[in-house]
Each structure stands twice: as structure tokens, then as C-alpha cells.
Design a protein around this motif. Structure first.
Motif, short mmCIF file in Angstrom:
data_model
loop_
_atom_site.label_atom_id
_atom_site.label_comp_id
_atom_site.label_asym_id
_atom_site.label_seq_id
_atom_site.Cartn_x
_atom_site.Cartn_y
_atom_site.Cartn_z
N UNK A 150 37.58 35.66 40.33
CA UNK A 150 38.69 35.05 39.61
C UNK A 150 39.80 36.06 39.40
N UNK A 151 39.39 37.27 39.03
CA UNK A 151 40.35 38.35 38.84
C UNK A 151 41.09 38.62 40.15
N UNK A 152 40.36 38.69 41.24
CA UNK A 152 40.95 38.93 42.54
C UNK A 152 41.94 37.85 42.94
N UNK A 153 41.58 36.61 42.65
CA UNK A 153 42.48 35.51 42.99
C UNK A 153 43.77 35.60 42.18
N UNK A 154 43.62 36.06 40.94
CA UNK A 154 44.80 36.21 40.09
C UNK A 154 45.73 37.29 40.64
N UNK A 155 45.15 38.38 41.11
CA UNK A 155 45.94 39.45 41.72
C UNK A 155 46.68 38.91 42.94
N UNK A 156 45.95 38.17 43.76
CA UNK A 156 46.55 37.60 44.97
C UNK A 156 47.71 36.66 44.62
N UNK B 38 39.53 43.86 46.58
CA UNK B 38 39.73 43.36 45.21
C UNK B 38 40.03 41.86 45.24
N UNK B 39 40.98 41.48 46.10
CA UNK B 39 41.38 40.07 46.16
C UNK B 39 40.24 39.16 46.61
N UNK B 40 39.32 39.74 47.36
CA UNK B 40 38.17 38.94 47.81
C UNK B 40 37.00 39.00 46.84
N UNK B 41 37.23 39.68 45.70
CA UNK B 41 36.19 39.71 44.67
C UNK B 41 35.04 40.62 44.98
N UNK C 172 47.79 48.45 39.13
CA UNK C 172 48.11 47.23 39.87
C UNK C 172 49.08 46.37 39.06
N UNK C 173 48.81 46.26 37.77
CA UNK C 173 49.70 45.48 36.91
C UNK C 173 51.11 46.05 36.96
N UNK C 174 51.18 47.37 36.87
CA UNK C 174 52.47 48.04 36.91
C UNK C 174 53.17 47.79 38.25
N UNK C 175 52.41 47.87 39.34
CA UNK C 175 52.98 47.65 40.66
C UNK C 175 53.49 46.23 40.82
N UNK C 176 52.82 45.30 40.15
CA UNK C 176 53.22 43.91 40.23
C UNK C 176 54.36 43.59 39.26
N UNK C 177 54.64 44.54 38.40
CA UNK C 177 55.71 44.35 37.44
C UNK C 177 55.39 43.40 36.32
N UNK C 178 54.10 43.32 35.99
CA UNK C 178 53.68 42.45 34.89
C UNK C 178 52.82 43.24 33.90
N UNK C 179 52.76 42.82 32.64
CA UNK C 179 51.83 43.45 31.70
C UNK C 179 50.39 43.23 32.14
N UNK C 180 49.53 44.19 31.87
CA UNK C 180 48.14 44.11 32.30
C UNK C 180 47.49 42.80 31.86
N UNK C 181 47.89 42.37 30.72
CA UNK C 181 47.41 41.12 30.14
C UNK C 181 47.54 39.95 31.12
N UNK C 182 48.59 39.95 31.91
CA UNK C 182 48.83 38.87 32.86
C UNK C 182 47.72 38.74 33.90
N UNK C 183 47.09 39.86 34.23
CA UNK C 183 46.02 39.82 35.24
C UNK C 183 44.80 39.07 34.72
N UNK C 184 44.73 38.94 33.40
CA UNK C 184 43.60 38.24 32.78
C UNK C 184 43.99 36.87 32.26
N UNK C 185 45.19 36.47 32.59
CA UNK C 185 45.68 35.17 32.16
C UNK C 185 45.13 34.09 33.09
N UNK C 186 43.83 33.88 32.95
CA UNK C 186 43.07 32.97 33.80
C UNK C 186 42.31 32.01 32.90
#
Lengths: 75, 75
Positions: free
Chosen positions: B8-14, B41-44, B56-70
Motif C-alpha cells: 500500500x505504501x509503495x502504491x502511494x509512492x507510485x 519500493x513501489x512493488x512492495x 522520498x517525501x522531500x523529493x516528491x515535494x510533499x510532507x512525509x505525512x502524505x505518504x501515509x495518507x492511505x
DNA sequence: ATGTGACTCGCAGTCCGTT
DNA sequence: AAACGGACTGCGAGTCACA
């Protein structure tokens, strides 16, 4: 990346643990992690992995997202 | 802990990566991680550590929290 | 009930490649 | 562009005795 990111995360874990009024030992038992390991996390000495992050969140009874609900993490 | 949490985390990153319209290679470069590792990572397949989660969060330009917004992480 | 150093061992993370 | 594999190194997981 800032060096103190682990510490901020650890403080957040501690904050949530104290709000639940449980000891490191109890949190350790709930999350199936050694009490000294929890101690290390709260002091920012451990670079915790995703698996353990999710276990701790679950043990604290909060969504994983809550562990990252830290102003400094939001850019 | 559920076994598929990493996925799920990987899918969120993707999901976030695609919304930024960048390749795995580009995300790897931005986050200082190997392209094959991002793929894993994306494949879990990878149990990412806190440090890299934040990178990764920083590279995506989002707060780390966003990666767990699932949704599944909140139940 | 917590902090801490030291330890072993498995996996995190890299680098080469092919499909 | 991305999935996937093999081999490698270093670091995180997990535990202990002791303060």
C-alpha cells in the motif's frame, strides 16, 4: 536531509505514548519490539523501518500518519 | 501487522510520483536512491527506513505525512 | 522504569545487467 | 521507461548486561 529527523520522530512517538499513559515496556509488548529498542527510537538513535513504524502506530492505536504529524516534517 | 502494508505504501509512492509526472529514475536521482530500489519500493518488496521515507517525501515535494495518507492505514 | 554500548545477523540499499 | 535478477557491502533489527 536534516540529521535530527529521527529525533523529531522519536519525540512524536514518546508524545503519543505518554498521551496513552503507558510505559516503554508496555509499548514494547504491544508492538512486539524490545523495550530497549523503543527507548532507542524515542531518543532518536534508531533509523526505524516501515514495518516497525506501522507496528508502533498500531500499538499506539493511531493511524501511521499520526506519527508524522510533526510541524517540522511538513516543509 | 498486515503483510500488504508495504505494498500500500509503495502504491502511494507510485501514485504521488505519477502525479508529478516523473520517472522512477528521476525520483531516484531526486531522492539519492537507486532506481532499482525505487522500483522495489513501489512493488512492495522493500522495507524502507525512516531516513529514506523522508528523502522520498522531500523529493516528491510533499510532507512525509502524505505518504501515509492511505485509507487502509487509518482503520 | 529507562538509558546505553556492544554485539550478531539478516536485510536495506547499490551496482551490474537482461527482458 | 520499468520489472526483475545476482552479487555485493554496510546498516538496521533485535537482544543483552549493566548503570
Amino acid at each position: 536531509m536534516r540529521q535530527d529527523a529521527q529525533q523529531l520522530f522519536g519525540l512524536r512517538v514518546k508524545q503519543l505514548r505518554l498521551s496513552k499513559d503507558i510505559s516503554q515496556e508496555e509499548l514494547g509488548a504491544l508492538s512486539n519490539l524490545d523495550r530497549t529498542y523503543i527507548s532507542g527510537i524515542e531518543r532518536g538513535k534508531r533509523n526505524v523501518s516501515l514495518k516497525n513504524i506501522l507496528q508502533i502506530a498500531s500499538a499506539l492505536g493511531v493511524p501511521a500518519l499520526e506519527l508524522f504529524n510533526i510541524p517540522e516534517f511538513k516543509g
